[in-house]
Scaffold this motif. Structure first.
Motif, PDB file in Angstrom:
ATOM      1  N   VAL A 133       0.855  -1.191   0.000  1.00 26.89           N
ATOM      2  CA  VAL A 133       0.000   0.000   0.000  1.00 26.89           C
ATOM      3  C   VAL A 133       0.888   1.237   0.000  1.00 26.89           C
ATOM      4  O   VAL A 133       1.832   1.324   0.796  1.00 26.89           O
ATOM      5  CB  VAL A 133      -0.950   0.026   1.221  1.00 26.89           C
ATOM      6  CG1 VAL A 133      -1.806   1.281   1.208  1.00 26.89           C
ATOM      7  CG2 VAL A 133      -1.829  -1.219   1.243  1.00 26.89           C
ATOM      8  N   LEU A 134       0.608   2.168  -0.877  1.00 30.86           N
ATOM      9  CA  LEU A 134       1.382   3.402  -0.963  1.00 30.86           C
ATOM     10  C   LEU A 134       0.980   4.354   0.154  1.00 30.86           C
ATOM     11  O   LEU A 134      -0.177   4.767   0.244  1.00 30.86           O
ATOM     12  CB  LEU A 134       1.164   4.066  -2.326  1.00 30.86           C
ATOM     13  CG  LEU A 134       1.869   5.412  -2.537  1.00 30.86           C
ATOM     14  CD1 LEU A 134       3.374   5.257  -2.443  1.00 30.86           C
ATOM     15  CD2 LEU A 134       1.460   6.020  -3.884  1.00 30.86           C
ATOM     16  N   GLU A 135       1.959   4.691   1.007  1.00 31.18           N
ATOM     17  CA  GLU A 135       1.693   5.630   2.099  1.00 31.18           C
ATOM     18  C   GLU A 135       1.734   7.066   1.584  1.00 31.18           C
ATOM     19  O   GLU A 135       2.327   7.366   0.547  1.00 31.18           O
ATOM     20  CB  GLU A 135       2.725   5.455   3.215  1.00 31.18           C
ATOM     21  CG  GLU A 135       2.643   4.145   3.960  1.00 31.18           C
ATOM     22  CD  GLU A 135       3.673   4.056   5.059  1.00 31.18           C
ATOM     23  OE1 GLU A 135       3.526   3.202   5.944  1.00 31.18           O
ATOM     24  OE2 GLU A 135       4.628   4.858   5.033  1.00 31.18           O
ATOM     25  N   THR A 136       1.130   7.955   2.333  1.00 31.79           N
ATOM     26  CA  THR A 136       1.214   9.369   2.004  1.00 31.79           C
ATOM     27  C   THR A 136       2.604   9.903   2.332  1.00 31.79           C
ATOM     28  O   THR A 136       3.240   9.469   3.297  1.00 31.79           O
ATOM     29  CB  THR A 136       0.161  10.172   2.772  1.00 31.79           C
ATOM     30  OG1 THR A 136       0.315  11.565   2.457  1.00 31.79           O
ATOM     31  CG2 THR A 136       0.285   9.981   4.276  1.00 31.79           C
ATOM     32  N   SER A 137       3.078  10.824   1.510  1.00 29.49           N
ATOM     33  CA  SER A 137       4.402  11.397   1.740  1.00 29.49           C
ATOM     34  C   SER A 137       4.374  12.527   2.768  1.00 29.49           C
ATOM     35  O   SER A 137       5.436  13.030   3.161  1.00 29.49           O
ATOM     36  CB  SER A 137       4.979  11.929   0.425  1.00 29.49           C
ATOM     37  OG  SER A 137       4.119  12.928  -0.119  1.00 29.49           O
TER      38      SER A 137
END
Length: 296
Positions: free
Chosen positions: A254-258
């Motif tokens: 899952v791509l986390e927020t930067s």
């Protein structure tokens, strides 16, 4: 060479600083952490020599960064967010972010090594490593010196050959390739001859016959111990943040927020403090000098 600012500290302290910073760039795989690190190092370069040394490497650094930014999304097709298709291939958002982080990591490490070469001079480098392995220390120092020396000699050869009508920028591809090989032949022949002369000179002076003494003695002062403790504490906090994965951006599954959240602000502040250590020292000296000029 000036012995003010960061150059006034013990060589072991500055070596420890650069080791921790380079480890930080390798561990902190988060675009915000990496961008902050690159920004601090850019400012540091302008403080120590107004970016003169950086300009000589800017083309290579920019080319490598663009190379990584372009190729990473092309070959890395893992991810969940498709941005667009390029020649029928999926270009993922995760791959672009990874390319940005890899490029920033490479740029940060290169910037650190370039400034390290300016801060840790040849005598400091030999002081640190000659007692452990004199041959390796000398070989490393000569190798670091060899690259800019070769560039300078190649430029001289090119200017001389231009007068004779030989050039690598004009004519057919075959002629330019032939002239380039002649330039390299002259460069390598001259460099090898000088290397033999240097080896004979060192042998005549008795290098390696007995234990090497130091031309300049460096002693640890109170400020060196305080600086070393600061570097170790901030470096330990940096490693702890990596262990907690607060300085790492997760791309898969899952791509986390930067955007930074909660504890991440604490670790970015610690990372900034570590990077600001030489900036504060050099900035203080610049401020003193400007105040002196205004006073006089």
């Amino acid at each position: 060479m000036s012995t003010r600012g960061v150059r006034s500290f013990h060589p072991a302290v500055m070596l420890a600083y650069y080791v921790v910073v380079i480890i930080g760039f390798m561990l902190s795989q988060h675009p915000v952490f990496l961008a902050v690190g690159v920004g601090f190092l850019f400012v540091f370069h302008f403080l120590i020599d107004k970016g003169k040394q950086l300009k000589t490497w800017s083309t290579m650094i920019f080319t490598l960064a663009i190379f990584i930014l372009v190729l990473t999304p092309v070959f890395n097709r893992r991810g969940n967010h498709i941005l667009f298709y390029l020649f029928g291939n999926q270009v993922m958002l995760e791959a672009i972010i990874q390319g940005i982080m890899l490029a920033l990591t490479l740029v940060g490490i290169l910037l650190a090594f370039i400034s390290l070469n300016q801060i840790i001079s040849q005598d400091r480098f030999l002081y640190l490593f000659a007692r452990i392995s004199p041959q390796w220390a000398l070989l490393s120092m000569l190798a670091v010196r060899f690259v800019p020396l070769l560039k300078k000699r190649l430029k001289e050869i090119e200017e001389i050959q231009k007068v004779r009508g030989f050039s690598v920028t004009k004519g057919s591809i075959k002629e330019r390739g032939k002239n380039g090989m002649l330039f390299l032949q002259a460069l390598l022949t001259g460099s090898l001859e000088q290397s033999i002369q240097s080896a004979d000179s060192m042998s005549a002076r008795g290098y390696g016959q007995q234990k090497r003494t130091q031309y300049q003695a460096f002693t640890m002062k109170n400020k060196d111990w305080y600086a070393l403790a600061f570097i170790l504490v901030t470096g330990s906090c940096m490693v702890f943040g990596w262990w907690l994965e607060d300085s790492v951006l997760s791309l898969l599954p899952v791509l986390e927020t930067s955007q930074l959240e909660q504890r991440e602000w604490l670790f970015i502040a610690n990372w900034s403090l570590l990077l600001a250590f030489p900036l504060w020292l050099e900035g203080k000296e610049v401020a003193k000098w400007k105040f002196y000029l205004q006073k006089t």
